[in-house]
Motif scaffolding. Structure first.
Motif, PDB file in Angstrom:
ATOM      1  N   VAL A  97      15.513  -3.310-112.001  1.00 28.60           N
ATOM      2  CA  VAL A  97      15.957  -4.678-112.250  1.00 28.60           C
ATOM      3  C   VAL A  97      17.409  -4.843-111.798  1.00 28.60           C
ATOM      4  CG1 VAL A  97      16.454  -6.357-114.079  1.00 28.60           C
ATOM      5  CG2 VAL A  97      14.323  -5.012-114.137  1.00 28.60           C
ATOM      6  N   GLY A  98      18.236  -3.881-112.187  1.00 29.41           N
ATOM      7  CA  GLY A  98      19.649  -3.941-111.821  1.00 29.41           C
ATOM      8  C   GLY A  98      19.837  -3.985-110.309  1.00 29.41           C
ATOM      9  N   GLU A  99      19.108  -3.138-109.587  1.00 31.89           N
ATOM     10  CA  GLU A  99      19.235  -3.115-108.118  1.00 31.89           C
ATOM     11  C   GLU A  99      18.791  -4.439-107.504  1.00 31.89           C
ATOM     12  OE1 GLU A  99      18.561   1.578-106.989  1.00 31.89           O
ATOM     13  OE2 GLU A  99      16.848   0.384-107.627  1.00 31.89           O
ATOM     14  N   ASN A 100      17.744  -5.029-108.089  1.00 39.06           N
ATOM     15  CA  ASN A 100      17.299  -6.333-107.596  1.00 39.06           C
ATOM     16  C   ASN A 100      18.378  -7.389-107.787  1.00 39.06           C
ATOM     17  OD1 ASN A 100      14.356  -7.022-106.623  1.00 39.06           O
ATOM     18  ND2 ASN A 100      14.158  -5.244-107.987  1.00 39.06           N
ATOM     19  N   VAL A 101      18.932  -7.426-108.992  1.00 38.34           N
ATOM     20  CA  VAL A 101      19.923  -8.464-109.304  1.00 38.34           C
ATOM     21  C   VAL A 101      21.189  -8.268-108.460  1.00 38.34           C
ATOM     22  CG1 VAL A 101      21.372  -9.455-111.131  1.00 38.34           C
ATOM     23  CG2 VAL A 101      18.999  -8.807-111.617  1.00 38.34           C
ATOM     24  N   GLU A 102      21.535  -7.006-108.199  1.00 38.89           N
ATOM     25  CA  GLU A 102      22.792  -6.729-107.481  1.00 38.89           C
ATOM     26  C   GLU A 102      22.676  -6.807-105.959  1.00 38.89           C
ATOM     27  OE1 GLU A 102      24.609  -3.131-108.861  1.00 38.89           O
ATOM     28  OE2 GLU A 102      24.366  -3.729-110.955  1.00 38.89           O
ATOM     29  N   PHE A 103      21.468  -7.051-105.485  1.00 38.45           N
ATOM     30  CA  PHE A 103      21.212  -7.054-104.050  1.00 38.45           C
ATOM     31  C   PHE A 103      22.262  -7.824-103.232  1.00 38.45           C
ATOM     32  CE2 PHE A 103      19.082  -9.327-100.497  1.00 38.45           C
ATOM     33  CZ  PHE A 103      18.869  -8.241 -99.666  1.00 38.45           C
ATOM     34  N   ALA A 104      22.499  -9.093-103.626  1.00 43.66           N
ATOM     35  CA  ALA A 104      23.421  -9.939-102.849  1.00 43.66           C
ATOM     36  C   ALA A 104      24.837  -9.381-102.873  1.00 43.66           C
ATOM     37  CB  ALA A 104      23.432 -11.361-103.415  1.00 43.66           C
ATOM     38  N   MET A 105      25.224  -8.877-104.043  1.00 42.07           N
ATOM     39  CA  MET A 105      26.600  -8.386-104.190  1.00 42.07           C
ATOM     40  C   MET A 105      26.800  -7.097-103.407  1.00 42.07           C
ATOM     41  SD  MET A 105      27.301  -9.215-108.199  1.00 42.07           S
ATOM     42  CE  MET A 105      25.675  -8.873-108.843  1.00 42.07           C
ATOM     43  N   LYS A 106      25.747  -6.296-103.341  1.00 40.98           N
ATOM     44  CA  LYS A 106      25.831  -5.047-102.587  1.00 40.98           C
ATOM     45  C   LYS A 106      26.044  -5.356-101.107  1.00 40.98           C
ATOM     46  CE  LYS A 106      23.607  -0.573-102.246  1.00 40.98           C
ATOM     47  NZ  LYS A 106      22.430   0.244-102.572  1.00 40.98           N
ATOM     48  N   ILE A 107      25.263  -6.311-100.603  1.00 38.65           N
ATOM     49  CA  ILE A 107      25.410  -6.728 -99.208  1.00 38.65           C
ATOM     50  C   ILE A 107      26.811  -7.265 -98.946  1.00 38.65           C
ATOM     51  CG2 ILE A 107      24.700  -8.526 -97.549  1.00 38.65           C
ATOM     52  CD1 ILE A 107      21.885  -8.086 -98.382  1.00 38.65           C
ATOM     53  N   ALA A 108      27.336  -7.986 -99.929  1.00 38.60           N
ATOM     54  CA  ALA A 108      28.671  -8.580 -99.765  1.00 38.60           C
ATOM     55  C   ALA A 108      29.790  -7.554 -99.958  1.00 38.60           C
ATOM     56  CB  ALA A 108      28.842  -9.742-100.739  1.00 38.60           C
ATOM     57  N   GLY A 109      29.424  -6.313-100.307  1.00 38.59           N
ATOM     58  CA  GLY A 109      30.417  -5.255-100.429  1.00 38.59           C
ATOM     59  C   GLY A 109      31.192  -5.252-101.743  1.00 38.59           C
ATOM     60  N   VAL A 110      30.625  -5.853-102.758  1.00 42.90           N
ATOM     61  CA  VAL A 110      31.267  -5.848-104.080  1.00 42.90           C
ATOM     62  C   VAL A 110      31.183  -4.429-104.661  1.00 42.90           C
ATOM     63  CG1 VAL A 110      31.155  -6.821-106.414  1.00 42.90           C
ATOM     64  CG2 VAL A 110      30.613  -8.265-104.434  1.00 42.90           C
ATOM     65  N   ASP A 111      32.262  -3.959-105.323  1.00 43.24           N
ATOM     66  CA  ASP A 111      32.237  -2.568-105.786  1.00 43.24           C
ATOM     67  C   ASP A 111      31.287  -2.401-106.985  1.00 43.24           C
ATOM     68  OD1 ASP A 111      33.791  -2.297-108.463  1.00 43.24           O
ATOM     69  OD2 ASP A 111      35.053  -3.610-107.217  1.00 43.24           O
ATOM     70  N   PRO A 112      30.743  -1.178-107.157  1.00 44.08           N
ATOM     71  CA  PRO A 112      29.665  -0.960-108.120  1.00 44.08           C
ATOM     72  C   PRO A 112      29.990  -1.397-109.553  1.00 44.08           C
ATOM     73  CG  PRO A 112      29.903   0.952-106.702  1.00 44.08           C
ATOM     74  CD  PRO A 112      31.028   0.029-106.364  1.00 44.08           C
ATOM     75  N   ALA A 113      31.199  -1.158-110.019  1.00 44.05           N
ATOM     76  CA  ALA A 113      31.527  -1.503-111.405  1.00 44.05           C
ATOM     77  C   ALA A 113      31.490  -3.020-111.608  1.00 44.05           C
ATOM     78  CB  ALA A 113      32.912  -0.966-111.766  1.00 44.05           C
ATOM     79  N   ARG A 114      32.052  -3.723-110.648  1.00 51.68           N
ATOM     80  CA  ARG A 114      32.073  -5.190-110.715  1.00 51.68           C
ATOM     81  C   ARG A 114      30.648  -5.753-110.605  1.00 51.68           C
ATOM     82  NH1 ARG A 114      32.223  -9.365-112.309  1.00 51.68           N
ATOM     83  NH2 ARG A 114      32.510 -11.314-111.191  1.00 51.68           N
TER      84      ARG A 114
END
Ligand code: ADP
Ligand code: MG
Length: 358
Positions: A97-114
């Motif tokens: 679930v977490g990986e799904n929700v964070e998908f967009a932020m990961k692509i945008a290069g947001v750091d893992p903690a944020r």
């Protein structure tokens, strides 16, 4: 004041042609900030084409799309503050679930903690338990998956979320539950939702306003109440579900005559200058048996079918004089003593019928 007068999403003369074929024709529409607006129309009426142009997957042939006054036409899809939410709840099935929700932020290069912090905020906003974060999406229920899909979309921080028939492949009960959930989520997030469905019934449940599409055009825009009570033409009235519809002509003040069957009916009001068109009578306003006796419009007929519709029972009644078939519905607990094959009275009040010019 300027805030109220600046339209949010505006379409002006939007047209899409594929060769000689016009899929979307001269759409003028204004969608308000924060509303849940639903485009409804039969398959092929141009709904998906509309959304594809709005999210930037396709270009209008002519016309302009504006968001808060800014022309969107030439803005690339990935630069638009819009997001296509999901089709058939298409989450990444093998990710958490977490990986799904964070998908967009990961692509945008947001750091893992944020990323994690934001994902947890979104889970909380969508009333998903925090321990969901590490679960696989396949372990989640249908309702949870819808919320996860929305959390994933909201992570893009879009101004508008678009939905293209997300629930149409689901079974009836889940669909009904998710329609209501989606309405709740809309209220909670305060975002603008533009939703597509071919089911007017689905649109009625959740929408602030509805636009009815037919052959690439918008034929009516209104609240569910307006669409239900004041359909603009026979197409809209019939699209709502089963109705009695007769081709009629005016034969006097607030009086119409069936073109096919010849009988006359009292109506509440007629459109100005009405000469001919349609008389619409919803099955639920037609009374049967003793309840029909005081009604100004009355027909005698034979009950030839009955169907249990859950809380209601539907009857098909054939007019004894001209064979005209009628649909009648009553609530289960409204008294009616009749049976199949019985000759009964059915009747309705003039003000409960709708007269339409087209
Ligand atoms: P809806 O979503 O309401 O079912 P669509 O917007 O998908 O309708 O399609 C509207 C019409 O445009 C249909 O007749 C469809 O066949 C046609 N159409 C859609 N995309 C294309 C395309 N890429 N090329 C040609 N015709 C298309
Ligand atoms: Mg479609």
């Amino acid at each position: 004041m300027s805030e109220e007068t600046t339209p949010f999403l505006e379409l002006a003369g939007v047209t899409k042609k594929y060769g000689d074929f016009t899929a979307v024709s001269d759409i003028n529409l204004s969608i308000r900030e924060g509303e849940l607006f639903t485009l409804v129309g039969p398959s092929g009426s141009g709904k998906t084409t509309m959304i594809r142009m709005l999210v930037g997957m396709d270009q209008p042939t002519s016309g302009e799309m504006r968001l808060k006054g800014r022309v969107l036409n030439k803005v690339p899809a990935n630069k638009r503050p819009t997001c296509m939410v999901f089709q058939s709840l298409a989450l990444f099935p093998h990710k958490s679930v977490g990986e799904n929700v964070e998908f967009a932020m990961k692509i945008a290069g947001v750091d893992p903690a944020r990323r994690r912090q934001r994902a947890e905020e979104l889970l909380a906003q969508l009333r998903l338990p925090l321990d969901c974060y590490d679960k696989g999406v396949n372990q989640c229920s249908g309702g949870e998956r819808q919320r996860i899909a929305l959390a994933r979309a909201l992570a893009f921080n879009p101004e508008i979320l678009f939905f293209d028939e997300p629930l149409s492949a689901l079974d009836f009960r889940l669909r009904k539950a998710l329609e209501k959930e989606l309405k709740d989520i809309h209220r909670e997030t305060g975002k603008t939702f533009v939703y597509i469905t071919h089911s007017l019934e689905e649109a009625m449940v959740m929408s602030d306003r509805i636009g009815i599409m037919r052959d690439g055009r918008i034929v009516q825009v209104g609240t569910p109440h307006e669409i239900y009570n004041k359909p603009i033409n026979e197409f809209v009235a019939k699209f709502m579900g089963e109705v009695n519809s007769l081709e009629v002509e005016a034969v006097g003040e607030n009086m119409v005559k069936s073109k096919v069957y010849g009988d006359t009916y009292h109506v509440g009001t007629m459109p100005a200058g009405f000469t001919a068109g349609f008389l619409i009578i919803r099955p639920e306003v037609v009374k049967i048996g003793k309840a029909a006796a005081p009604m100004p419009n009355r027909i005698q007929g034979v009950v030839f079918n009955d169907y249990a519709l859950g809380s209601r029972i539907q009857y098909q009644v054939r007019s004894a004089t001209n064979g005209d078939p009628w649909l009648v519905e009553r609530l289960q607990d409204e008294a009616y003593e009749g049976q199949l094959g019985d000759t009964v009275d059915i009747g309705w009040r003039p003000e409960d019928s709708i007269v339409l010019s087209e």
